[in-house]
Design a protein around this motif. Structure first.
Motif, mmCIF file in Angstrom:
data_model
loop_
_atom_site.group_PDB
_atom_site.id
_atom_site.type_symbol
_atom_site.label_atom_id
_atom_site.label_comp_id
_atom_site.label_asym_id
_atom_site.label_seq_id
_atom_site.Cartn_x
_atom_site.Cartn_y
_atom_site.Cartn_z
ATOM 1 N N ARG A 272 0.852 -1.176 0.000
ATOM 2 C CA ARG A 272 0.000 0.000 0.000
ATOM 3 C C ARG A 272 0.898 1.239 0.000
ATOM 4 N NH1 ARG A 272 -5.653 -0.411 3.298
ATOM 5 N NH2 ARG A 272 -6.335 -2.427 2.499
ATOM 6 N N GLU A 291 -16.495 4.008 -8.949
ATOM 7 C CA GLU A 291 -16.108 2.995 -7.961
ATOM 8 C C GLU A 291 -14.669 2.530 -8.132
ATOM 9 O OE1 GLU A 291 -18.823 0.821 -11.004
ATOM 10 O OE2 GLU A 291 -18.890 2.683 -9.844
ATOM 11 N N LEU A 294 -12.839 5.010 -6.013
ATOM 12 C CA LEU A 294 -13.160 4.794 -4.604
ATOM 13 C C LEU A 294 -12.490 3.531 -4.069
ATOM 14 C CD1 LEU A 294 -16.946 5.756 -4.658
ATOM 15 C CD2 LEU A 294 -15.065 7.075 -3.636
ATOM 16 N N THR A 295 -12.335 2.522 -4.915
ATOM 17 C CA THR A 295 -11.609 1.320 -4.489
ATOM 18 C C THR A 295 -10.145 1.638 -4.242
ATOM 19 O OG1 THR A 295 -13.137 -0.096 -5.714
ATOM 20 C CG2 THR A 295 -11.021 -1.057 -5.103
ATOM 21 N N TRP A 297 -8.996 4.546 -3.294
ATOM 22 C CA TRP A 297 -8.995 5.312 -2.029
ATOM 23 C C TRP A 297 -9.032 4.362 -0.834
ATOM 24 C CZ3 TRP A 297 -8.814 10.277 -0.065
ATOM 25 C CH2 TRP A 297 -9.383 10.500 1.195
ATOM 26 N N ARG A 298 -9.862 3.340 -0.924
ATOM 27 C CA ARG A 298 -10.047 2.431 0.197
ATOM 28 C C ARG A 298 -8.902 1.444 0.368
ATOM 29 N NH1 ARG A 298 -14.011 -0.023 -1.693
ATOM 30 N NH2 ARG A 298 -13.152 -2.117 -1.998
ATOM 31 N N THR A 299 -8.293 1.002 -0.754
ATOM 32 C CA THR A 299 -7.356 -0.118 -0.664
ATOM 33 C C THR A 299 -5.915 0.206 -1.032
ATOM 34 O OG1 THR A 299 -7.763 -0.858 -2.952
ATOM 35 C CG2 THR A 299 -9.235 -1.710 -1.241
ATOM 36 N N ARG A 303 -4.201 3.905 5.823
ATOM 37 C CA ARG A 303 -5.123 4.759 6.585
ATOM 38 C C ARG A 303 -4.447 6.088 6.932
ATOM 39 N NH1 ARG A 303 -8.124 2.140 11.655
ATOM 40 N NH2 ARG A 303 -8.937 0.916 9.891
ATOM 41 N N ARG A 306 -4.502 8.318 3.908
ATOM 42 C CA ARG A 306 -5.812 8.899 3.622
ATOM 43 C C ARG A 306 -6.053 10.182 4.393
ATOM 44 N NH1 ARG A 306 -7.600 3.577 3.070
ATOM 45 N NH2 ARG A 306 -8.235 3.410 5.252
ATOM 46 N N SER A 383 -17.488 8.412 4.405
ATOM 47 C CA SER A 383 -17.597 7.020 3.990
ATOM 48 C C SER A 383 -18.604 6.923 2.857
ATOM 49 C CB SER A 383 -18.056 6.146 5.157
ATOM 50 O OG SER A 383 -18.408 4.845 4.730
ATOM 51 N N ALA A 385 -20.060 3.913 2.214
ATOM 52 C CA ALA A 385 -20.762 2.659 2.480
ATOM 53 C C ALA A 385 -22.265 2.896 2.570
ATOM 54 C CB ALA A 385 -20.258 2.038 3.774
ATOM 55 N N SER A 476 -21.474 3.522 -8.329
ATOM 56 C CA SER A 476 -21.354 4.546 -7.306
ATOM 57 C C SER A 476 -21.874 5.868 -7.852
ATOM 58 C CB SER A 476 -19.897 4.698 -6.869
ATOM 59 O OG SER A 476 -19.416 3.485 -6.311
#
Length: 523
Positions: A272, A291, A294-295, A297-299, A303, A306, A383, A385, A476
């Protein structure tokens, strides 16, 4: 079907990143320097790893822009930005193309990617062993420039910019330098409208985005950039309606070719990025949809990273007219304007000023996701989600192969959603290889409902099923549903983006007990 004919039929309609440009023959330009308003411009090429089966180094050509006032003495050294083009494009060779970066006090190296412009070889679409090596060698070149700020040996103060394919090299370069050196070399990057997974972008659930597969080929034809096997594989996908995985009539396997070509693979290997990233993604992008960003950003980043990163979604990207099902036509970037008072490039300069120069500019929005709505408003969330489950109350039924899109009411406005919705249901499909396409739409009535931001995603049932529990992905989105309007789940047997990718035989796909899971911001 002739791939060249089919691809060229789209070439006049499609722009991938920098667009479709005829390119000169692969020849190394002479090294030259010239002064333009105090900017020194240097052209050159360097040798990189050979193509498969060859021992001849591939030339990767570049242009270096040294800004006015930069010099090899303390206080005059400047940070460097790498820059590159979209698929089918070529590098910047005039100062005007990168003037805003130069005026902000950055050096710029713009380069032709392998297979395009004046660079040699063929495009392996961000292969770590090919394009990854190209980026590493260019970074080594930058590290030897005496007027660039250094953070250590072979470690220039370095950022990167570019969109689409020009965003792909940024993730590739950052991950590959981390892999080879064990620590970051890029200090901050700003990738736009790029991908997490190439296969996931070109063929979600193995259903080929026909228009974009042809467009990819069209933009590569002027320089014959893609290997022949890839052209053949894309043609097979367009002709058969299935992603070539080695089991089709030609035996071509694009899974093998694209296996390592994106952040998804790097993350699967345990890597990462721990650097600040300014993400720009198109909410109406039909090739690398929201998406995908966004993937990443998330993976793709830690953290900790971010907290020092910003995600901006704007109305734009890789866009073709969306007529079936009917979509919207809007281009806007309200979030960059709100955060930085201008467009995404202005936002990126302020971001680089803070990350590469440690200059506080008052830039806001770190650690958060900022998404444009079709009405050109900016909504900010922590988020994406889903937070609310809404039963539809009746079965959602679609014909397959042929038929009109059908809207099913989910909720009445006022309602704001921003993020990644999905549907849970029990699926029944009697035919072989049944397909239907799903997305969210907004309208006053079912008759005027339009896709929120132009995208649908496929559900594919390869064999007959009865009451099979499924989670169905939806694109998304970010949208305000005003009072007096309604949010609909739209299901269609066909889609412009997936031309010819409907079910192989006519039939029906039915969702029993459908529940739409929405990322609700407020009501």
């Amino acid at each position: 079907m002739n791939l060249r004919t089919a691809a060229l039929s789209l070439a006049s309609l499609v722009v991938l990143g920098a667009g479709v440009h005829p390119a000169p023959a692969h020849a190394a330009p002479p090294v030259a320097q010239q002064e333009r308003a105090g900017v020194t411009i240097t052209n050159g090429c360097l040798g990189s790893v050979p193509e498969p089966g060859s021992r001849t180094p591939v030339e990767i050509c570049y242009t270096i822009f040294k800004p006015a006032g930069a010099a090899a003495r303390p206080g005059r050294r400047v940070p460097m930005l790498m820059h590159s083009h979209g698929w089918g494009g070529s590098r910047a060779t005039t100062a005007s193309a990168v003037q805003e970066y130069l005026d902000a006090g950055y050096g710029v190296l713009s380069f032709d990617q392998r297979g395009f412009g004046e660079s040699g070889g063929q495009a392996h679409v961000m292969s770590p062993s090919r394009e990854g090596a190209d980026v590493r060698r260019l970074v080594n070149l930058i590290a030897r420039l005496p007027w660039v700020v250094k953070d250590g040996r072979r470690d220039p103060r370095l950022g990167a910019a570019g969109g689409s394919y020009g965003g792909g090299y940024q993730f590739l370069g950052a991950f590959e330098l981390l892999r080879h050196r064990g620590k970051p070399v890029f200090d901050a990057i700003a990738p736009e409208i790029t991908w997490n997974s190439l296969k996931g972008s070109l063929a979600p659930d193995d259903v080929v985005r026909t228009e974009w597969a042809l467009a990819l080929s069209a933009a590569a034809l002027p320089t014959d950039a893609l290997p022949t096997t890839v052209y053949q594989g894309l043609l097979e996908g367009v002709a058969t309606g299935s992603w070539p995985d080695g089991t089709g009539p030609t035996g071509r396997n694009l899974d093998t070719f694209f296996a390592h070509n994106g952040p998804e693979w790097q993350v699967s290997q345990g890597r990462r990025l721990d650097i600040p990233v300014l993400f720009g993604q198109g909410t109406t992008d039909g090739l690398f949809p929201l998406e995908q960003g966004l993937t990443n950003w998330r993976t793709a980043i830690t953290r900790k990273a971010r907290r020092h990163s910003i995600f901006v979604g704007y109305n734009g990207g890789h866009v073709l007219p969306q007529l079936l099902p009917a979509g919207i036509d809007v281009t806007s970037d309200p979030c960059s304007k709100r955060l930085a008072g201008g467009d995404f490039r202005r936002l990126s300069i302020r971001f680089f000023d803070e990350q590469l120069k440690d200059r506080r500019t008052g830039l806001r929005g770190y650690g958060r996701i900022h998404l444009a709505t079709p009405a050109s408003r900016c909504t900010t969330v922590d988020s994406v989600a889903a937070t609310r489950a809404v039963p539809i109350g009746r079965p959602v039924v679609s014909t397959t192969a042929l038929g009109a899109p059908l809207p099913y009411e989910v909720a009445a406005g006022p309602l704001r959603i921003a993020g990644t919705p999905y549907v849970t249901a029990k699926v029944t499909a009697a035919g072989l290889d049944s397909r239907a396409f799903y997305g969210l739409a907004v309208g006053r009535t079912p008759l005027d409902a339009r896709l929120v931001q132009n995208n649908v995603l496929p559900l594919r049932e390869r064999r007959p099923v009865s009451g099979a529990a499924r989670r169905i992905a939806l694109p998304s989105v970010a949208v305000d549903v005003p009072r007096g309007q309604h949010l609909y789940l739209l299901v269609s047997p066909i889609s412009d983006t997936f031309v010819g990718m409907g079910s192989r035989v006519p039939g029906v796909v039915s969702l029993a007990n459908p529940v739409v899971h929405l990322p609700v911001v407020r009501r």
